[in-house]
Design a protein around this motif. Structure first.
Motif, PDB file in Angstrom:
ATOM      1  N   ALA A 154       7.323  -2.920  12.993  1.00 21.35           N
ATOM      2  CA  ALA A 154       6.177  -2.182  12.459  1.00 21.35           C
ATOM      3  C   ALA A 154       6.571  -1.355  11.243  1.00 21.35           C
ATOM      4  CB  ALA A 154       5.585  -1.293  13.545  1.00 21.35           C
ATOM      5  N   LEU A 155       7.769  -0.757  11.278  1.00 14.42           N
ATOM      6  CA  LEU A 155       8.242   0.031  10.143  1.00 14.42           C
ATOM      7  C   LEU A 155       8.501  -0.852   8.934  1.00 14.42           C
ATOM      8  CD1 LEU A 155       9.176   2.739   9.004  1.00 14.42           C
ATOM      9  CD2 LEU A 155      11.440   2.292   9.977  1.00 14.42           C
ATOM     10  N   GLN A 156       9.077  -2.035   9.141  1.00 19.32           N
ATOM     11  CA  GLN A 156       9.285  -2.961   8.035  1.00 19.32           C
ATOM     12  C   GLN A 156       7.956  -3.358   7.391  1.00 19.32           C
ATOM     13  OE1 GLN A 156      11.424  -6.089  10.026  1.00 19.32           O
ATOM     14  NE2 GLN A 156      13.439  -5.221   9.563  1.00 19.32           N
ATOM     15  N   LYS A 157       6.970  -3.606   8.219  1.00 12.67           N
ATOM     16  CA  LYS A 157       5.665  -3.995   7.699  1.00 12.67           C
ATOM     17  C   LYS A 157       5.038  -2.845   6.905  1.00 12.67           C
ATOM     18  CE  LYS A 157       1.204  -5.857   9.192  1.00 12.67           C
ATOM     19  NZ  LYS A 157       0.387  -6.291  10.369  1.00 12.67           N
ATOM     20  N   LYS A 158       5.197  -1.633   7.419  1.00  9.95           N
ATOM     21  CA  LYS A 158       4.633  -0.470   6.735  1.00  9.95           C
ATOM     22  C   LYS A 158       5.312  -0.243   5.391  1.00  9.95           C
ATOM     23  CE  LYS A 158       3.556   4.413   7.530  1.00  9.95           C
ATOM     24  NZ  LYS A 158       3.657   5.552   8.490  1.00  9.95           N
ATOM     25  N   LEU A 159       6.627  -0.373   5.358  1.00  5.67           N
ATOM     26  CA  LEU A 159       7.351  -0.193   4.104  1.00  5.67           C
ATOM     27  C   LEU A 159       6.966  -1.262   3.097  1.00  5.67           C
ATOM     28  CD1 LEU A 159      10.919   0.725   5.441  1.00  5.67           C
ATOM     29  CD2 LEU A 159       9.291   2.253   4.307  1.00  5.67           C
ATOM     30  N   LEU A 160       6.816  -2.499   3.558  1.00  6.86           N
ATOM     31  CA  LEU A 160       6.431  -3.582   2.662  1.00  6.86           C
ATOM     32  C   LEU A 160       5.053  -3.337   2.076  1.00  6.86           C
ATOM     33  CD1 LEU A 160       7.079  -6.343   1.436  1.00  6.86           C
ATOM     34  CD2 LEU A 160       6.076  -7.392   3.485  1.00  6.86           C
ATOM     35  N   GLN A 161       4.125  -2.863   2.894  1.00  8.51           N
ATOM     36  CA  GLN A 161       2.781  -2.573   2.406  1.00  8.51           C
ATOM     37  C   GLN A 161       2.802  -1.434   1.388  1.00  8.51           C
ATOM     38  OE1 GLN A 161       0.616  -1.793   6.014  1.00  8.51           O
ATOM     39  NE2 GLN A 161       0.185  -3.979   6.413  1.00  8.51           N
ATOM     40  N   ALA A 162       3.657  -0.430   1.652  1.00  6.77           N
ATOM     41  CA  ALA A 162       3.735   0.701   0.721  1.00  6.77           C
ATOM     42  C   ALA A 162       4.302   0.273  -0.622  1.00  6.77           C
ATOM     43  CB  ALA A 162       4.586   1.814   1.333  1.00  6.77           C
ATOM     44  N   VAL A 163       5.249  -0.663  -0.600  1.00  3.94           N
ATOM     45  CA  VAL A 163       5.867  -1.103  -1.843  1.00  3.94           C
ATOM     46  C   VAL A 163       4.936  -2.017  -2.619  1.00  3.94           C
ATOM     47  CG1 VAL A 163       7.754  -2.492  -2.787  1.00  3.94           C
ATOM     48  CG2 VAL A 163       8.211  -0.814  -0.994  1.00  3.94           C
ATOM     49  N   THR A 164       4.238  -2.900  -1.923  1.00  2.00           N
ATOM     50  CA  THR A 164       3.413  -3.899  -2.605  1.00  2.00           C
ATOM     51  C   THR A 164       1.993  -3.438  -2.889  1.00  2.00           C
ATOM     52  OG1 THR A 164       2.832  -4.874  -0.449  1.00  2.00           O
ATOM     53  CG2 THR A 164       4.744  -5.798  -1.608  1.00  2.00           C
ATOM     54  N   ALA A 165       1.594  -2.297  -2.327  1.00  2.84           N
ATOM     55  CA  ALA A 165       0.240  -1.811  -2.578  1.00  2.84           C
ATOM     56  C   ALA A 165       0.112  -1.343  -4.032  1.00  2.84           C
ATOM     57  CB  ALA A 165      -0.095  -0.669  -1.621  1.00  2.84           C
ATOM     58  N   THR A 166      -1.001  -1.680  -4.690  1.00  5.27           N
ATOM     59  CA  THR A 166      -1.217  -1.306  -6.086  1.00  5.27           C
ATOM     60  C   THR A 166      -2.573  -0.631  -6.244  1.00  5.27           C
ATOM     61  OG1 THR A 166      -2.146  -3.506  -6.538  1.00  5.27           O
ATOM     62  CG2 THR A 166       0.214  -3.195  -6.957  1.00  5.27           C
ATOM     63  N   GLY A 167      -2.635   0.215  -7.268  1.00  3.39           N
ATOM     64  CA  GLY A 167      -3.875   0.898  -7.576  1.00  3.39           C
ATOM     65  C   GLY A 167      -4.804   0.026  -8.391  1.00  3.39           C
ATOM     66  N   PRO A 168      -5.986   0.560  -8.757  1.00  5.61           N
ATOM     67  CA  PRO A 168      -6.972  -0.240  -9.507  1.00  5.61           C
ATOM     68  C   PRO A 168      -6.433  -0.759 -10.832  1.00  5.61           C
ATOM     69  CG  PRO A 168      -7.975   1.760  -8.627  1.00  5.61           C
ATOM     70  CD  PRO A 168      -6.495   1.898  -8.421  1.00  5.61           C
ATOM     71  N   ASP A 169      -5.682   0.085 -11.563  1.00  3.49           N
ATOM     72  CA  ASP A 169      -5.178  -0.310 -12.884  1.00  3.49           C
ATOM     73  C   ASP A 169      -3.677  -0.566 -12.864  1.00  3.49           C
ATOM     74  OD1 ASP A 169      -7.748   0.017 -13.875  1.00  3.49           O
ATOM     75  OD2 ASP A 169      -7.403   2.162 -14.281  1.00  3.49           O
ATOM     76  N   GLU A 170      -3.123  -0.868 -11.711  1.00  2.00           N
ATOM     77  CA  GLU A 170      -1.669  -1.034 -11.580  1.00  2.00           C
ATOM     78  C   GLU A 170      -1.336  -2.491 -11.240  1.00  2.00           C
ATOM     79  OE1 GLU A 170       2.031   1.293  -9.355  1.00  2.00           O
ATOM     80  OE2 GLU A 170       0.035   1.232  -8.441  1.00  2.00           O
ATOM     81  N   LYS A 171      -0.334  -3.016 -11.898  1.00  3.67           N
ATOM     82  CA  LYS A 171       0.124  -4.367 -11.637  1.00  3.67           C
ATOM     83  C   LYS A 171       1.367  -4.324 -10.750  1.00  3.67           C
ATOM     84  CE  LYS A 171      -1.630  -6.355 -15.951  1.00  3.67           C
ATOM     85  NZ  LYS A 171      -1.281  -7.114 -17.181  1.00  3.67           N
TER      86      LYS A 171
END
Length: 375
Positions: A240-257
């Motif tokens: 679960a922690l690995q999944k959370k970290l991956l989501q935090a790293v790959t999550a992007t904002g509206p104007d972010e690539k």
């Protein structure tokens, strides 16, 4: 197992987890029945050392396992016998360490905790009468000082990195059967601690190391009691922690690539030392190539005695371990080309000349066929 089942006041049941045998060398792992669900990746392997690896009368048996998330490797072995065969025993140990393999390339050194319970056959370097007198007088320290295994470990030729508990008991070999008397046979073997328990692992804590007074063999068996710290990982939480970290790293904002975000990530690493000290003593900084700058025009391409352009010519220095007084590859190549040419010339001179082509003074006549001609 029947003996364990009949013991009084038992608080747990035991079962054989795994067993393996190499001729007369056997290893059995017995565990509490209620912890078998926490043990995984159980494997066994053997390595012969008798007759240069052909015979199994000498060799080792190993069983490895993982209890929760901590790895263990248990070994038993029978090394070369004979009072004077110390180097053979050292060689057997090295053969076992380098040649005993489990699945997926695992070796003895792949494990966090390793325990040897083996007939090492190491002896005591004293006269027979002296050893017997010191043993029966319980002068253990003087005997330990002459122990071959202790000397091998101290000099780093065998069992490097392993520990052994303090030896506080008499030599365990060799006894008359069903007797407390050391060997009185024709050979009159010198008493010794042939059977030993050695271990390696930061989580292993030795609590007891002693001999058992069982007289059914010419050896007195030794035993050890350890306590071990075992690592237990909550795999569900880790996933679960690995999944959370991956989501935090790959999550992007509206104007972010995502590519730009990954490029901007910084991972703090310890500072590495500079590649060189930068002093005049550096290996690459010499009179012929200051600051590591080498001028190719100064290198004699015809000098085949040096394999390194920074080496001095062979005339000013005697041959070293990096050069060979034998014929160079270039000379061998030239000799081969010359021999090939000589052979080609010799073949041409000995070969009979080819016959001359037929004369073409007249044109061939035309082929005339009549309707009655058949082809």
């Amino acid at each position: 197992m029947e003996t364990l089942a009949r013991r009084p006041n038992k608080r747990a049941e035991y079962t054989i987890l795994r067993s393996e045998q190499l001729v007369g060398t056997a290893l059995i792992i017995i565990v509490r029945s209620d912890i078998t669900s926490n043990i995984r990746k159980v494997e066994a392997a053997t390595r012969k050392t008798g007759l240069r690896g052909i015979s199994g009368n000498k060799g080792a048996v190993g069983i490895r396992l993982e209890y929760h998330d901590t790895s263990f490797c248990f070994l038993t072995a029978h090394l070369a016998a004979g009072h004077l065969n110390v180097e053979e025993r050292n060689s057997d140990y090295r053969t076992i360490v380098s040649g005993l393999h489990f699945l997926k390339g695992k070796t003895i050194g792949s494990h966090e905790n390793v325990v040897w319970a083996a007939d090492t056959n190491y002896r005591i370097e004293l006269e027979n009468e002296v050893v017997r007198h010191l043993a029966t007088s319980d002068e253990i320290d003087m005997l330990v000082a002459a122990d071959q295994l202790g000397a091998a470990m101290s000099s780093g030729v065998a069992f490097v990195g392993y520990e052994e508990g303090p030896i506080l008991f008499r030599p365990t070999y060799r006894y008359n059967l069903n007797s407390d008397e050391y060997d009185t046979s024709e050979k009159m073997r010198i008493p010794a601690w042939t059977d030993r328990i050695l271990y390696r692992g930061n989580s292993l804590d030795l609590e007891k190391y002693f001999r058992a007074e069982l007289k059914g063999s010419d050896h007195r068996p030794v035993y050890a009691l350890f306590r071990a710290e075992v690592q237990i990982v909550d795999h569900a939480k880790r996933k679960a922690l690995q999944k959370k970290l991956l989501q935090a790293v790959t999550a992007t904002g509206p104007d972010e690539k995502l590519d730009e975000k990954l490029q901007s990530l910084r991972i703090d690493m310890p500072m590495l030392p500079p590649p060189s000290s930068g002093t005049a003593d550096d290996w690459w900084n010499g009179p012929g190539h200051p600051n590591g700058v080498f001028d190719p025009s100064t290198f004699d391409t015809d000098d085949r005695n040096s394999t390194n352009p920074f080496d001095s010519s062979s005339s000013s220095h005697p041959p070293s371990m990096h050069t060979s007084p034998s014929t160079s590859d270039d000379e061998l190549y030239k000799s081969a080309i010359k021999a090939s040419r000589n052979e080609s010339i010799r073949d041409r001179t000995m070969r009979k000349p080819a016959p001359p082509p037929p004369s073409r003074t007249t044109k061939p006549s035309a082929l005339h066929m009549t309707p009655n001609d058949q082809i």
